[in-house]
Write a protein that holds these residues in place. Sequence first.
Motif, short mmCIF file in Angstrom:
data_model
loop_
_atom_site.label_atom_id
_atom_site.label_comp_id
_atom_site.label_asym_id
_atom_site.label_seq_id
_atom_site.Cartn_x
_atom_site.Cartn_y
_atom_site.Cartn_z
N MET A 1 0.74 -1.01 0.22
CA MET A 1 0.10 -0.04 0.06
C MET A 1 0.89 1.31 0.04
O MET A 1 2.02 1.18 0.61
CB MET A 1 -1.02 0.02 1.11
N SER A 2 0.32 2.46 -0.79
CA SER A 2 1.32 3.63 -0.88
C SER A 2 0.47 4.63 -0.41
O SER A 2 -0.72 4.45 -0.21
CB SER A 2 1.67 3.76 -2.15
N TYR A 3 1.25 5.59 0.28
CA TYR A 3 0.49 6.87 0.86
C TYR A 3 1.25 7.78 0.52
O TYR A 3 2.61 7.87 0.74
CB TYR A 3 0.30 6.37 2.28
N ASP A 4 0.75 9.14 0.38
CA ASP A 4 2.01 10.27 0.16
C ASP A 4 1.38 11.22 1.00
O ASP A 4 0.37 11.61 1.58
CB ASP A 4 1.94 10.79 -1.51
N LEU A 5 2.66 11.93 1.73
CA LEU A 5 2.64 13.00 2.83
C LEU A 5 3.02 14.09 2.11
O LEU A 5 4.22 13.99 1.60
CB LEU A 5 3.49 12.44 4.01
N ASN A 6 2.69 15.26 2.14
CA ASN A 6 2.65 16.42 1.48
C ASN A 6 2.73 17.65 2.32
O ASN A 6 1.98 18.06 3.12
CB ASN A 6 1.52 16.74 0.45
N PHE A 7 3.54 18.24 2.08
CA PHE A 7 3.95 19.51 3.19
C PHE A 7 4.30 20.84 2.47
O PHE A 7 4.97 20.85 1.32
CB PHE A 7 5.17 19.20 3.86
N TRP A 8 3.74 21.95 2.57
CA TRP A 8 4.11 23.07 2.24
C TRP A 8 4.07 24.25 3.63
O TRP A 8 3.31 24.16 4.42
CB TRP A 8 3.52 23.72 1.19
N LYS A 9 4.51 25.73 3.40
CA LYS A 9 4.28 26.54 4.27
C LYS A 9 3.76 27.82 3.60
O LYS A 9 4.26 28.28 2.69
CB LYS A 9 5.51 27.05 4.93
N TYR A 10 2.53 28.19 4.16
CA TYR A 10 1.84 29.52 3.73
C TYR A 10 2.81 30.71 4.34
O TYR A 10 3.13 30.61 5.24
CB TYR A 10 0.49 29.52 4.37
N LYS A 11 2.70 31.88 3.40
CA LYS A 11 3.21 33.08 3.76
C LYS A 11 2.31 33.72 4.99
O LYS A 11 0.89 33.19 4.93
CB LYS A 11 3.19 33.97 2.56
N ASN A 12 2.66 34.56 5.72
CA ASN A 12 1.75 35.12 6.79
C ASN A 12 0.62 35.56 6.07
O ASN A 12 0.53 36.39 5.15
CB ASN A 12 2.67 36.16 7.62
N GLY A 13 -0.46 35.33 6.58
CA GLY A 13 -1.86 36.11 6.24
C GLY A 13 -2.51 35.30 5.01
O GLY A 13 -3.47 35.78 4.48
N VAL A 14 -1.90 34.71 4.53
CA VAL A 14 -1.90 33.74 3.22
C VAL A 14 -2.81 32.38 3.57
O VAL A 14 -2.10 31.60 4.27
CB VAL A 14 -0.86 33.58 2.43
N TYR A 15 -3.82 32.13 3.09
CA TYR A 15 -4.49 30.65 3.40
C TYR A 15 -5.01 30.32 1.88
O TYR A 15 -6.12 31.10 1.54
CB TYR A 15 -5.26 30.44 4.29
N LEU A 16 -4.84 29.29 1.27
CA LEU A 16 -5.30 29.04 -0.14
C LEU A 16 -6.08 27.67 -0.28
O LEU A 16 -5.96 27.13 0.87
CB LEU A 16 -4.09 29.02 -1.34
N ASN A 17 -6.73 27.34 -1.32
CA ASN A 17 -7.20 26.27 -1.44
C ASN A 17 -6.39 25.15 -1.59
O ASN A 17 -5.36 24.97 -2.27
CB ASN A 17 -8.15 26.25 -2.82
N ASN A 18 -6.15 24.27 -0.30
CA ASN A 18 -5.28 23.27 -0.13
C ASN A 18 -5.23 22.28 -1.51
O ASN A 18 -4.16 21.81 -1.95
CB ASN A 18 -5.53 22.38 1.37
N GLN A 19 -6.27 21.88 -1.88
CA GLN A 19 -6.28 20.83 -2.96
C GLN A 19 -5.68 21.33 -4.22
O GLN A 19 -5.07 20.77 -4.95
CB GLN A 19 -7.69 20.19 -3.19
N SER A 20 -5.99 22.65 -4.39
CA SER A 20 -5.47 23.46 -5.66
C SER A 20 -3.83 23.55 -5.43
O SER A 20 -3.18 23.48 -6.35
CB SER A 20 -6.27 24.58 -5.92
N VAL A 21 -3.61 23.80 -4.35
CA VAL A 21 -2.11 24.22 -4.02
C VAL A 21 -1.66 22.90 -4.03
O VAL A 21 -0.44 22.47 -4.92
CB VAL A 21 -1.85 24.44 -2.35
N TYR A 22 -2.00 21.64 -3.57
CA TYR A 22 -1.72 20.32 -3.74
C TYR A 22 -1.14 19.93 -5.07
O TYR A 22 -0.10 19.46 -5.65
CB TYR A 22 -2.23 19.26 -3.09
N GLU A 23 -2.38 20.14 -6.14
CA GLU A 23 -2.16 19.83 -7.33
C GLU A 23 -0.98 20.65 -8.23
O GLU A 23 -0.45 19.88 -8.91
CB GLU A 23 -3.53 19.93 -7.91
N LYS A 24 -1.12 21.81 -7.83
CA LYS A 24 -0.10 22.81 -8.49
C LYS A 24 1.12 22.44 -8.17
O LYS A 24 2.29 22.15 -9.06
CB LYS A 24 -0.32 24.24 -8.25
N CYS A 25 1.31 22.14 -7.11
CA CYS A 25 2.84 21.68 -6.44
C CYS A 25 3.26 20.48 -6.97
O CYS A 25 4.41 20.17 -7.18
CB CYS A 25 3.04 21.89 -5.04
#
Length: 116
Positions: A1-25
Amino acid sequence: MSYDLNFWKYKNGVYLNNQSVYEKCSNGEIVDGLEELAIDNIRQQITKKFSKWKMEESDNDWENSKGEGAFQIFHTTQFIRFDCYEMNGDDMNKIIDIMLKFDCPLYDPQVSQRYD
Protein backbone atom coordinates in the motif's frame (compact mmCIF):
# COMPACT_ATOMS: atom_id res chain seq x y z
CA MET A 1 0.00 0.00 0.00
CA SER A 2 1.27 3.48 -0.82
CA TYR A 3 0.52 6.75 0.90
CA ASP A 4 1.79 10.22 0.15
CA LEU A 5 2.61 12.88 2.73
CA ASN A 6 2.65 16.47 1.44
CA PHE A 7 4.00 19.63 3.01
CA TRP A 8 4.24 23.35 2.32
CA LYS A 9 4.22 26.57 4.32
CA TYR A 10 1.92 29.51 3.69
CA LYS A 11 3.22 33.05 3.90
CA ASN A 12 1.82 35.07 6.82
CA GLY A 13 -1.78 36.06 6.23
CA VAL A 14 -2.20 33.72 3.25
CA TYR A 15 -4.39 30.61 3.12
CA LEU A 16 -5.35 29.09 -0.23
CA ASN A 17 -7.41 26.15 -1.41
CA ASN A 18 -5.32 23.22 -0.17
CA GLN A 19 -6.33 20.79 -2.92
CA SER A 20 -5.43 23.34 -5.59
CA VAL A 21 -2.06 24.03 -3.93
CA TYR A 22 -1.38 20.30 -3.74
CA GLU A 23 -2.21 19.76 -7.42
CA LYS A 24 -0.11 22.70 -8.63
CA CYS A 25 2.85 21.80 -6.44
CA SER A 26 2.66 18.15 -7.46
CA ASN A 27 3.00 19.33 -11.06
CA GLY A 28 6.14 21.28 -10.13
CA GLU A 29 4.47 24.69 -10.32
CA ILE A 30 5.47 27.65 -8.14
CA VAL A 31 2.50 29.00 -6.16
CA ASP A 32 2.15 32.63 -5.06
CA GLY A 33 1.57 32.74 -1.32
CA LEU A 34 3.88 29.88 -0.35
CA GLU A 35 7.21 30.24 1.43
CA GLU A 36 10.37 28.68 0.10
CA LEU A 37 11.38 25.64 2.15
CA ALA A 38 14.79 24.84 3.60
CA ILE A 39 15.04 21.71 1.47
CA ASP A 40 18.70 21.01 2.30
CA ASN A 41 18.00 21.25 6.03
CA ILE A 42 14.92 19.07 5.71
CA ARG A 43 16.89 16.44 3.81
CA GLN A 44 19.61 16.52 6.50
CA GLN A 45 17.00 15.86 9.19
CA ILE A 46 15.52 12.99 7.16
CA THR A 47 19.00 11.52 6.66
CA LYS A 48 19.67 11.72 10.40
CA LYS A 49 16.28 10.26 11.45
CA PHE A 50 16.43 7.44 8.88
CA SER A 51 20.17 6.77 9.19
CA LYS A 52 19.61 3.00 9.42
CA TRP A 53 17.67 3.01 6.17
CA LYS A 54 19.41 2.53 2.84
CA MET A 55 19.51 5.60 0.61
CA GLU A 56 19.55 4.69 -3.05
CA GLU A 57 21.88 6.30 -5.59
CA SER A 58 19.37 8.98 -6.56
CA ASP A 59 19.36 10.43 -3.00
CA ASN A 60 15.57 10.53 -3.29
CA ASP A 61 14.79 6.87 -2.64
CA TRP A 62 14.99 5.28 0.81
CA GLU A 63 14.49 1.66 1.79
CA ASN A 64 14.21 0.09 5.23
CA SER A 65 17.12 -2.35 5.33
CA LYS A 66 15.65 -4.14 8.36
CA GLY A 67 12.12 -4.79 7.17
CA GLU A 68 9.28 -3.42 5.15
CA GLY A 69 9.00 0.16 4.09
CA ALA A 70 10.37 2.60 1.57
CA PHE A 71 9.80 6.19 0.56
CA GLN A 72 10.65 8.50 -2.29
CA ILE A 73 11.08 12.27 -2.05
CA PHE A 74 9.80 14.78 -4.61
CA HIS A 75 10.25 18.50 -4.02
CA THR A 76 10.26 21.97 -5.47
CA THR A 77 11.53 25.07 -3.68
CA GLN A 78 8.10 25.42 -1.99
CA PHE A 79 6.82 21.87 -1.59
CA ILE A 80 7.96 18.44 -0.50
CA ARG A 81 6.16 15.13 -0.93
CA PHE A 82 7.09 11.77 0.55
CA ASP A 83 5.65 8.84 -1.40
CA CYS A 84 5.55 6.09 1.22
CA TYR A 85 5.35 2.40 0.37
CA GLU A 86 4.51 -0.30 2.93
CA MET A 87 5.64 2.04 5.75
CA ASN A 88 4.23 1.72 9.24
CA GLY A 89 2.53 4.63 10.97
CA ASP A 90 5.41 5.26 13.37
CA ASP A 91 7.85 5.80 10.52
CA MET A 92 5.45 8.10 8.68
CA ASN A 93 4.95 10.04 11.92
CA LYS A 94 8.72 10.61 12.07
CA ILE A 95 8.49 12.42 8.73
CA ILE A 96 5.48 14.44 9.92
CA ASP A 97 7.32 15.44 13.11
CA ILE A 98 10.37 16.60 11.15
CA MET A 99 8.20 18.71 8.88
CA LEU A 100 6.38 20.29 11.83
CA LYS A 101 9.78 21.59 13.03
CA PHE A 102 9.86 23.53 9.75
CA ASP A 103 6.29 24.85 10.32
CA CYS A 104 4.92 22.63 7.57
CA PRO A 105 1.79 20.74 8.58
CA LEU A 106 0.69 17.64 6.71
CA TYR A 107 -1.73 17.81 3.83
CA ASP A 108 -3.35 14.46 3.23
CA PRO A 109 -4.88 14.31 -0.27
CA GLN A 110 -6.34 10.90 0.50
CA VAL A 111 -8.89 12.66 2.75
CA SER A 112 -8.46 16.25 1.42
CA GLN A 113 -7.35 17.60 4.81
CA ARG A 114 -4.52 19.82 6.00
CA TYR A 115 -3.62 19.35 9.65
CA ASP A 116 -2.81 22.95 10.68
